[in-house]
Design a protein around this motif. Structure first.
Motif, PDB file in Angstrom:
ATOM      1  N   LYS A 159       5.514   8.475  -6.696  1.00  0.00           N
ATOM      2  CA  LYS A 159       5.699   7.934  -6.053  1.00  0.00           C
ATOM      3  C   LYS A 159       4.130   7.032  -5.079  1.00  0.00           C
ATOM      4  CE  LYS A 159       7.983  11.780  -4.491  1.00  0.00           C
ATOM      5  NZ  LYS A 159       8.119  13.306  -3.467  1.00  0.00           N
ATOM      6  N   LEU A 160       3.408   7.258  -5.615  1.00  0.00           N
ATOM      7  CA  LEU A 160       1.841   6.700  -5.985  1.00  0.00           C
ATOM      8  C   LEU A 160       2.233   5.161  -6.667  1.00  0.00           C
ATOM      9  CD1 LEU A 160      -0.525   8.972  -7.721  1.00  0.00           C
ATOM     10  CD2 LEU A 160      -0.367   8.316  -5.103  1.00  0.00           C
ATOM     11  N   PRO A 161       1.546   4.404  -5.036  1.00  0.00           N
ATOM     12  CA  PRO A 161       2.102   2.661  -5.633  1.00  0.00           C
ATOM     13  C   PRO A 161       0.915   2.715  -7.132  1.00  0.00           C
ATOM     14  CG  PRO A 161       0.204   3.231  -4.236  1.00  0.00           C
ATOM     15  CD  PRO A 161       1.210   4.401  -4.274  1.00  0.00           C
ATOM     16  N   PHE A 162       1.837   1.980  -7.706  1.00  0.00           N
ATOM     17  CA  PHE A 162       1.521   0.348  -8.805  1.00  0.00           C
ATOM     18  C   PHE A 162       0.958  -0.430  -9.274  1.00  0.00           C
ATOM     19  CE2 PHE A 162       1.424  -0.713 -13.283  1.00  0.00           C
ATOM     20  CZ  PHE A 162       0.310   0.567 -13.732  1.00  0.00           C
ATOM     21  N   GLN A 163       0.290  -1.549  -8.726  1.00  0.00           N
ATOM     22  CA  GLN A 163      -0.014  -2.875  -9.141  1.00  0.00           C
ATOM     23  C   GLN A 163      -0.812  -2.654 -10.166  1.00  0.00           C
ATOM     24  OE1 GLN A 163      -0.187  -4.162  -4.641  1.00  0.00           O
ATOM     25  NE2 GLN A 163       1.223  -5.457  -5.495  1.00  0.00           N
ATOM     26  N   GLU A 164      -0.310  -3.790 -11.432  1.00  0.00           N
ATOM     27  CA  GLU A 164      -1.314  -3.756 -12.841  1.00  0.00           C
ATOM     28  C   GLU A 164      -2.329  -4.364 -12.465  1.00  0.00           C
ATOM     29  OE1 GLU A 164      -0.750  -5.086 -16.827  1.00  0.00           O
ATOM     30  OE2 GLU A 164       0.913  -6.242 -15.677  1.00  0.00           O
ATOM     31  N   LYS A 165      -2.075  -5.202 -11.646  1.00  0.00           N
ATOM     32  CA  LYS A 165      -3.893  -5.889 -10.925  1.00  0.00           C
ATOM     33  C   LYS A 165      -4.849  -4.840 -10.556  1.00  0.00           C
ATOM     34  CE  LYS A 165      -4.192  -8.489  -6.644  1.00  0.00           C
ATOM     35  NZ  LYS A 165      -4.455  -9.357  -6.360  1.00  0.00           N
ATOM     36  N   HIS A 166      -4.572  -4.205  -9.903  1.00  0.00           N
ATOM     37  CA  HIS A 166      -5.674  -2.974  -9.109  1.00  0.00           C
ATOM     38  C   HIS A 166      -5.946  -2.107  -9.868  1.00  0.00           C
ATOM     39  CE1 HIS A 166      -4.586  -5.173  -5.114  1.00  0.00           C
ATOM     40  NE2 HIS A 166      -3.319  -4.969  -5.078  1.00  0.00           N
ATOM     41  N   ARG A 214      -6.444   2.821   1.608  1.00  0.00           N
ATOM     42  CA  ARG A 214      -6.017   4.234   1.015  1.00  0.00           C
ATOM     43  C   ARG A 214      -6.214   4.814   0.451  1.00  0.00           C
ATOM     44  NH1 ARG A 214      -3.008  -0.899   2.126  1.00  0.00           N
ATOM     45  NH2 ARG A 214      -1.398  -0.705   3.594  1.00  0.00           N
ATOM     46  N   GLY A 215      -7.571   4.829  -0.852  1.00  0.00           N
ATOM     47  CA  GLY A 215      -8.268   6.054  -1.298  1.00  0.00           C
ATOM     48  C   GLY A 215      -7.902   5.625  -2.486  1.00  0.00           C
ATOM     49  N   TYR A 216      -6.911   5.188  -3.192  1.00  0.00           N
ATOM     50  CA  TYR A 216      -6.943   5.068  -4.674  1.00  0.00           C
ATOM     51  C   TYR A 216      -7.385   4.835  -5.784  1.00  0.00           C
ATOM     52  CZ  TYR A 216      -2.164   5.661  -2.224  1.00  0.00           C
ATOM     53  OH  TYR A 216      -1.234   6.115  -1.617  1.00  0.00           O
ATOM     54  N   LEU A 217      -8.510   4.011  -5.352  1.00  0.00           N
ATOM     55  CA  LEU A 217     -10.136   4.428  -6.214  1.00  0.00           C
ATOM     56  C   LEU A 217     -10.387   5.795  -6.350  1.00  0.00           C
ATOM     57  CD1 LEU A 217     -11.613   3.054  -7.927  1.00  0.00           C
ATOM     58  CD2 LEU A 217     -12.604   2.072  -5.729  1.00  0.00           C
ATOM     59  N   THR A 218     -10.326   6.267  -5.264  1.00  0.00           N
ATOM     60  CA  THR A 218     -10.377   7.532  -5.429  1.00  0.00           C
ATOM     61  C   THR A 218      -9.375   8.480  -6.296  1.00  0.00           C
ATOM     62  OG1 THR A 218     -12.570   7.145  -3.685  1.00  0.00           O
ATOM     63  CG2 THR A 218     -11.292   9.493  -4.517  1.00  0.00           C
ATOM     64  N   GLN A 219      -7.995   8.725  -5.929  1.00  0.00           N
ATOM     65  CA  GLN A 219      -7.168   8.490  -6.364  1.00  0.00           C
ATOM     66  C   GLN A 219      -7.515   9.084  -7.964  1.00  0.00           C
ATOM     67  OE1 GLN A 219      -4.335  10.371  -4.979  1.00  0.00           O
ATOM     68  NE2 GLN A 219      -4.463  11.123  -6.862  1.00  0.00           N
ATOM     69  N   TYR A 238      -4.966   3.784   8.024  1.00  0.00           N
ATOM     70  CA  TYR A 238      -3.985   3.015   7.045  1.00  0.00           C
ATOM     71  C   TYR A 238      -3.125   4.224   7.461  1.00  0.00           C
ATOM     72  CZ  TYR A 238      -7.033  -0.421   5.183  1.00  0.00           C
ATOM     73  OH  TYR A 238      -8.060  -2.167   5.097  1.00  0.00           O
ATOM     74  N   LYS A 239      -1.444   3.775   6.263  1.00  0.00           N
ATOM     75  CA  LYS A 239      -0.941   4.056   6.646  1.00  0.00           C
ATOM     76  C   LYS A 239      -0.356   4.534   4.951  1.00  0.00           C
ATOM     77  CE  LYS A 239       1.915   2.862  10.597  1.00  0.00           C
ATOM     78  NZ  LYS A 239       3.573   1.902  10.931  1.00  0.00           N
ATOM     79  N   LEU A 240      -0.009   5.030   4.409  1.00  0.00           N
ATOM     80  CA  LEU A 240       0.151   5.655   2.868  1.00  0.00           C
ATOM     81  C   LEU A 240      -0.534   5.322   2.209  1.00  0.00           C
ATOM     82  CD1 LEU A 240       3.120   2.252   2.290  1.00  0.00           C
ATOM     83  CD2 LEU A 240       3.296   4.690   2.782  1.00  0.00           C
ATOM     84  N   LYS A 241      -1.564   6.197   2.586  1.00  0.00           N
ATOM     85  CA  LYS A 241      -2.745   6.774   1.771  1.00  0.00           C
ATOM     86  C   LYS A 241      -2.291   8.117   0.921  1.00  0.00           C
ATOM     87  CE  LYS A 241      -5.182   8.229   6.192  1.00  0.00           C
ATOM     88  NZ  LYS A 241      -4.022   8.168   6.601  1.00  0.00           N
TER      89      LYS A 241
END
Length: 451
Positions: A159-166, A214-219, A238-241
């Motif tokens: 369910k977590l968004p996954f973009q390789e470059k990020h 959205r906080g995905y670095l901390t995730q 933000y949405k989708l945090k």
């Protein structure tokens, strides 16, 4: 309902780059909203200048502006202190007036184009000489730490968004923190042993993410390094945090602070007092980097949170401001004035104003003789204005100058952090082909074994 093209309002919306879609009113080229705007009766809302209000409605609007409730709630927080990290203007600037405290892009451009051609060339030479003396040790550090394999191998919640470059960027940021000793790798159960912890505190470090979005670095940091306290600092909504996923982690405490970094007194966050933490930021545009550094390091005392290390990916240097810049003293010591600093920030936009991120070589790889020949071509006495000179410069030449300005600005930040007791350095944390904004300011506690 949108009107047909022939009957559309003629008012141009610059942000949307199109005309208003509403219908014109009788005997006018504009709709009901925009015909009044032309009379000059609309003024910026004093609470939120991003929208305008009819002057006659101002008194009633300020009592119900959507941002009002948020501001009232924020002002009641103990960690809110208006402008605490804003920086200080020089005395001569204060005499001019507050309207000059923020240099807009247009003001910077006008500053450049009002220069004489000879002064422009002198400034370019100064930038090249300064850069050659201070920016020779920015190394490549493209890291993929083993601790982050669950993300690299996509073994995470789908369910977590996954973009390789990020993911590659986030992993390298954390890998550089680990390399400098600010993070410790945990075992497979994400429980850090006591040997992984420094100082007397026996808890896993907290993390403060500035400009968290959205906080995905901390995730990723929480998934891979077992932090137990998370503070997300972000002024926008933000949405989708990542918050929902983070809150599901056992024994993890999450606090999202919707506040401008400029107004955040980190020492007043009660749950963070005396706690070791790392500060991270992946999208700290322009002055936000300076505000974050000041927030972390300028007011240290016995009750302060214990900064174990920081990693900030700098970007958007064209937005930097003299008032908020963290190391004005250093810039002045290089012989660069306030106006020249603002000019340099305008030059930085050239580094990323074209799709040439993967084609621009490192500035240290530029052949000095070729660069001089190209510069001599531009130094044409027949050119009467700086605007003509800029137009004649090759895109690659502008890009390299822009990158040099970026690195000088970041070097001042790095030296300020080092002056405040941390082992700090600048690295290129990802290839330019992934992002031309690839400079990372990383710092950890001074440790002779780390060199």
């Amino acid at each position: 309902m949108a009107a047909r093209n022939g009957s559309r309002c003629n008012f141009w919306l610059p942000k949307k780059k199109r005309s208003c879609a509403n219908s014109r009113i009788d005997s006018s080229l504009f709709c009901g909203n925009h015909s009044q705007r032309l009379d000059g009766q609309w003024i910026p809302c004093p609470i939120d200048p991003s929208h305008s209000v009819l002057q006659e409605n101002l008194e009633s609007h300020v009592k119900r502006c959507p941002l009002l409730k948020q501001n009232v709630a924020l002002s009641g927080q103990v960690f809110y202190q208006k402008g605490i990290n804003a920086g200080n203007e020089e005395e001569e600037e204060e005499k001019i007036g507050s309207c000059y405290s923020v240099f807009t892009s247009e003001m910077k451009r006008n500053l450049v184009y009002s220069m004489s051609v000879s002064k422009f060339h002198q400034l370019v030479k100064k930038i090249e000489e300064v850069h050659g003396g201070i920016c020779n040790d920015i190394e490549d550090s493209h890291l993929s730490p083993e601790a982050c394999n669950i993300w690299f191998n996509k073994e995470i919640d789908r369910k977590l968004p996954f973009q390789e470059k990020h993911v590659l960027q986030q992993g390298s940021i954390l890998g550089n923190l680990e390399k400098i000793g600010a993070l410790k790798k945990c075992n497979t159960n994400l429980e850090c042993s006591e040997s992984d912890l420094d100082g007397k505190d026996d808890s896993v470090p907290a993390v403060v993410e500035f400009g968290a979005g959205r906080g995905y670095l901390t995730q990723m940091l929480a998934d891979c390094y077992g932090v137990k306290k998370v503070y997300l600092v972000e002024r926008k909504s933000y949405k989708l945090k990542a918050d929902r996923s983070l809150r599901q982690k056992e024994n993890l405490v999450l606090e999202r602070m919707r506040i401008d970094i400029e107004d955040l007194n980190l020492n007043a966050v009660e749950s963070l007092q005396g706690v070791p933490y790392v500060a991270v930021g992946k999208h700290l545009c322009g002055p936000a980097t300076d505000l974050s550094l000041r927030c972390c390091l300028s007011r240290q005392d016995g009750e302060s949170p214990v900064l174990r290390g920081l990693a900030i990916a700098t970007c958007c240097h064209h937005l930097c401001q003299w008032k908020s810049y963290i190391n004005k003293e250093y810039i002045i010591s290089l012989g660069i004035s306030k106006d020249e600093f603002h000019t340099m920030t305008w030059f930085t936009s050239w580094a990323v104003d074209d799709d040439h991120g993967s084609k621009v070589p490192g500035v240290d790889d530029i052949d000095a003789s070729n660069a001089k020949e190209e510069r001599d071509e531009v130094e044409d006495d027949s050119l009467s204005s700086v605007e003509e000179v800029v137009k004649k410069m090759k895109p690659m030449e502008r890009a390299v100058l822009g990158f040099k300005c970026k690195q000088i600005i970041d070097a001042g930040r790095m030296k300020w952090v080092k002056k405040h007791g941390l082992n700090s350095k600048l690295v290129k944390y990802i290839p330019a082909s992934i992002s031309p904004e690839n400079t990372l300011l990383v710092a950890g506690k001074l440790n002779p074994s780390l060199g």
